[in-house]
Design a protein around this motif. Structure first.
Motif, short mmCIF file in Angstrom:
data_model
loop_
_atom_site.label_atom_id
_atom_site.label_comp_id
_atom_site.label_asym_id
_atom_site.label_seq_id
_atom_site.Cartn_x
_atom_site.Cartn_y
_atom_site.Cartn_z
N UNK A 165 0.84 -1.18 0.00
CA UNK A 165 0.00 0.00 0.00
C UNK A 165 0.88 1.24 0.00
N UNK A 166 0.28 2.42 0.17
CA UNK A 166 1.04 3.67 0.10
C UNK A 166 2.01 3.82 1.27
N UNK A 174 7.65 4.05 3.30
CA UNK A 174 8.72 3.53 4.18
C UNK A 174 9.91 3.05 3.35
N UNK A 175 9.62 2.43 2.22
CA UNK A 175 10.72 1.97 1.35
C UNK A 175 11.53 3.16 0.83
N UNK A 176 10.83 4.25 0.48
CA UNK A 176 11.55 5.44 0.01
C UNK A 176 12.44 6.02 1.12
N UNK A 184 17.91 6.62 3.54
CA UNK A 184 18.89 6.41 4.61
C UNK A 184 20.07 5.59 4.12
N UNK A 185 19.82 4.61 3.29
CA UNK A 185 20.92 3.81 2.75
C UNK A 185 21.86 4.68 1.93
N UNK A 186 21.31 5.60 1.15
CA UNK A 186 22.15 6.49 0.34
C UNK A 186 22.98 7.40 1.23
#
Length: 282
Positions: free
Chosen positions: A204-205, A210-212, A217-219
């Motif tokens: 869902x949205x 959360x994935x974005x 954060x990984x970047x």
């Protein structure tokens, strides 16, 4: 007028209208011309049959006339032989043949009158046929010219069944094109809004947001690692500034061309920070 009579009248009117629309004057004229030619042929055949019958009677008459001469000769010979009885018989036969000849002559005369009358009618009918043939060809030429002119006029003015079909085809094509363009725009809008991704995925949205954040954060973590490897300190988080201040920097000059005092103070602070960074590096 009763219901049945009115219905019959309407049906006949419709049929006549359809026949008038589908009737080709050229074909009708050709058909009438052929019928007249058939009638002329029948008249000629009748004249030929009548003439044949007359010739038969004439042949029969000639034979009777020959018999009359024969019986006359027989009577003469019988008189020479003093056979009055035979002469009387021959004369009686001669008289019978003469009566038949007179009757045949009357029949032949009647047949001749009938033949002359038929020949006269045949000549008149043939003349009418030739006259009709000339008028027929003239009318056909006029009709074909009028038909061609009508077709050209209908094509130029857009009137007629064929042009109506063309107009309806264009209208249907425009409707289908408009519908297809609207559908294409709708598909693009759904794709941009992520509706197709929702349909193909269980997320869902909130999951996507959360994935974005996780990806961001990984970047940032990878960037800090890269700076550590190069001996550079990680960038400190800078306090958020109001977006209106950045836009105010683009308007340092007022309407009279004077320098904004607040803008000069901010520039001085920025230059001081840059000097400190240079001292740290040295």
């Amino acid at each position: 007028m009763g219901i049945l009579s009115r219905t019959s009248y309407v049906i006949r009117s419709k049929i006549n209208a359809l026949l008038n629309r589908s009737e080709d004057p050229g074909e009708s004229l050709d058909y009438s011309y052929e019928k007249m030619r058939d009638e002329l042929q029948d008249v000629k055949q009748g004249i030929a049959d009548l003439t044949t019958q007359k010739k038969r009677l004439e042949i029969q008459k000639r034979r009777l006339e020959e018999n009359v001469e024969k019986h006359n000769s027989q009577a003469r010979e019988a008189v020479q032989q003093d056979r009055d009885d035979l002469a009387r018989q021959a004369l009686e036969k001669k008289k019978s043949k003469m009566s038949q000849i007179e009757e045949l002559e009357g029949q032949i005369a009647n047949l001749q009158d009938t033949q002359d009358n038929l020949v006269e009618k045949k000549n008149k009918l043939q003349g009418r046929i030739e006259e009709f043939r000339t008028k027929k060809e003239t009318m056909k030429a006029r009709y074909e010219a009028a038909e061609a002119s009508t077709r050209v006029s209908e094509a130029m003015t857009g009137v007629g069944d064929e042009m109506d079909d063309v107009a309806r085809s264009i209208e249907r094509a425009e409707e289908q094109t408009d519908e297809m363009e609207a559908r294409s725009e709708a598909m693009d809008e759904l794709e941009d809004s992520g509706a197709f991704e929702d349909a193909l995925s269980d997320k869902d949205s909130i999951d996507r947001e959360l994935e974005e954040l996780s990806s961001s954060r990984e970047v940032d973590s990878e960037l800090d690692t890269l700076k550590a490897e190069m001996g550079k300190a990680p960038a400190e988080e800078e306090p958020e500034t109001d977006t209106e201040e950045s836009t105010d920097l683009d308007e340092e000059l007022n309407a009279d061309g004077d320098v904004d005092v607040d803008a000069e103070l901010e520039d001085a602070e920025v230059e001081a920070e840059l000097d400190e960074l240079k001292d740290d590096k040295s």
